[in-house]
Design a protein around this motif. Sequence first.
Motif, mmCIF file in Angstrom:
data_model
loop_
_atom_site.group_PDB
_atom_site.id
_atom_site.type_symbol
_atom_site.label_atom_id
_atom_site.label_comp_id
_atom_site.label_asym_id
_atom_site.label_seq_id
_atom_site.Cartn_x
_atom_site.Cartn_y
_atom_site.Cartn_z
ATOM 1 N N THR A 7 0.857 -1.188 0.000
ATOM 2 C CA THR A 7 0.000 0.000 0.000
ATOM 3 C C THR A 7 0.892 1.237 0.000
ATOM 4 O O THR A 7 1.813 1.341 0.809
ATOM 5 C CB THR A 7 -0.898 0.021 1.251
ATOM 6 N N PRO A 8 0.633 2.191 -0.927
ATOM 7 C CA PRO A 8 1.465 3.407 -0.949
ATOM 8 C C PRO A 8 1.417 4.121 0.397
ATOM 9 O O PRO A 8 0.374 4.172 1.060
ATOM 10 C CB PRO A 8 0.804 4.261 -2.044
ATOM 11 N N ALA A 9 2.548 4.658 0.815
ATOM 12 C CA ALA A 9 2.616 5.363 2.094
ATOM 13 C C ALA A 9 1.773 6.633 2.042
ATOM 14 O O ALA A 9 1.660 7.282 0.997
ATOM 15 C CB ALA A 9 4.063 5.709 2.421
ATOM 16 N N PHE A 10 1.164 6.962 3.175
ATOM 17 C CA PHE A 10 0.346 8.179 3.253
ATOM 18 C C PHE A 10 1.272 9.390 3.217
ATOM 19 O O PHE A 10 2.369 9.386 3.787
ATOM 20 C CB PHE A 10 -0.460 8.176 4.558
ATOM 21 N N ARG A 11 0.824 10.440 2.550
ATOM 22 C CA ARG A 11 1.614 11.666 2.436
ATOM 23 C C ARG A 11 0.874 12.828 3.095
ATOM 24 O O ARG A 11 -0.350 12.901 3.033
ATOM 25 C CB ARG A 11 1.901 11.998 0.970
ATOM 26 N N CYS A 12 1.626 13.702 3.714
ATOM 27 C CA CYS A 12 1.025 14.849 4.395
ATOM 28 C C CYS A 12 2.060 15.968 4.475
ATOM 29 O O CYS A 12 3.219 15.730 4.798
ATOM 30 C CB CYS A 12 0.572 14.460 5.805
ATOM 31 N N ARG A 59 -5.172 8.993 0.177
ATOM 32 C CA ARG A 59 -3.722 8.822 0.097
ATOM 33 C C ARG A 59 -2.920 9.956 0.719
ATOM 34 O O ARG A 59 -1.723 9.803 0.961
ATOM 35 C CB ARG A 59 -3.288 8.694 -1.373
ATOM 36 N N ALA A 60 -3.573 11.109 0.932
ATOM 37 C CA ALA A 60 -2.775 12.259 1.365
ATOM 38 C C ALA A 60 -3.611 13.293 2.096
ATOM 39 O O ALA A 60 -4.840 13.342 1.947
ATOM 40 C CB ALA A 60 -2.105 12.913 0.156
ATOM 41 N N GLN A 174 2.648 14.161 -5.289
ATOM 42 C CA GLN A 174 3.915 13.476 -5.573
ATOM 43 C C GLN A 174 5.079 14.061 -4.782
ATOM 44 O O GLN A 174 6.070 13.376 -4.521
ATOM 45 C CB GLN A 174 4.243 13.591 -7.059
ATOM 46 N N ARG A 175 4.946 15.339 -4.403
ATOM 47 C CA ARG A 175 6.067 16.038 -3.774
ATOM 48 C C ARG A 175 5.898 16.222 -2.265
ATOM 49 O O ARG A 175 6.760 16.811 -1.624
ATOM 50 C CB ARG A 175 6.269 17.383 -4.475
ATOM 51 N N LEU A 176 4.788 15.739 -1.717
ATOM 52 C CA LEU A 176 4.595 15.805 -0.268
ATOM 53 C C LEU A 176 5.407 14.706 0.413
ATOM 54 O O LEU A 176 5.548 13.605 -0.119
ATOM 55 C CB LEU A 176 3.115 15.638 0.092
ATOM 56 N N PRO A 177 5.921 14.959 1.601
ATOM 57 C CA PRO A 177 6.672 13.921 2.319
ATOM 58 C C PRO A 177 5.744 12.828 2.855
ATOM 59 O O PRO A 177 4.545 13.062 3.047
ATOM 60 C CB PRO A 177 7.320 14.697 3.464
ATOM 61 N N GLU A 178 6.304 11.657 3.086
ATOM 62 C CA GLU A 178 5.530 10.566 3.687
ATOM 63 C C GLU A 178 5.367 10.872 5.172
ATOM 64 O O GLU A 178 6.335 10.924 5.916
ATOM 65 C CB GLU A 178 6.242 9.232 3.474
#
Length: 300
Positions: A7-12, A59-60, A174-178
């Motif tokens: 599962t793709p890591a959540f980004r915030c 996802r984010a 795409q550019r937010l950190p995990e």
Amino acid sequence: MTESVATPAFRCGYIAIVGRPNVGKSTLMNALIGAKVSITSRKAQTTRHRITGIQTSERAQFIYVDTPGFQTRHANALNKKLNRTVSDTLTASDVILFVVEAGTWGQPDQQVLDLIPANVPCILVINKSDYVKDKKALMPFAQKVASLHAFAAVVPVSAKQRFQLQYLQDEIEQRLPENEPIFDADDITDRSEKFLAAEIVREKVFRFVGEELPYTSTVLIEKFEQEGNLRRVFAAILVERDSHKAMLIGQKGARLKEISTQSRLDMEKLFGGPVYLEIWVKVKSGWADNEAGLRAYGYE
């Protein structure tokens, strides 16, 4: 044996929205989060505070920070404070949206661009692209501005028409950190209802008085009470001269009544319940050039 799909890591992260005054930064943030938390007006210099708008997907979590337009006129205490807010926000952000108006570039745009740190991903957002009649002229304009900075992406949008906003969000994500989410999924802002009430009234002041009233006016919520679903709001509009007070009140109080009515309707829509609103106008000369006074009126 079936392979498990990761599962793709959540980004915030925090996304600063910057640009010269009146390029549509507040309209863009409101459109991105799907709610009105930042005031909009055709008059420049309406956003005065760092206002956070929050949008959460599966996802984010996007934490948008709408900043004041960088001020190049009137070197008073208010404008110096607004410019510090812009600079501080840029250095603390994970992604920057540099907003320009399609087909328009000048020294005020360049002054904001010069503030953008090289180590933060910056997306060039060309707003009001629907206003450009000759679409062929948009590409050379985009190329010209894009050549001035190492932008991570270039996205033409129309905040009002919601054109390409999903594409813009994908580029941001795409550019937010995990990171884990910072706010609850249903939060849309970190600002209090009292603060939002003041911003709504201030927006109506700019909309209904327009160019007649100098921008050195502000709104102070003197009392904010909630009884069940009903909110009682008592607001004072601060101006610098008696002539400004007369402008706001209008003939037989008509203009102040219109400001009050439209403010109340916007509050009821945002708060989801009935609002009792009283507004009056007070003269407070020199408030915009007094550091202690600015802090008292909520300017950080």
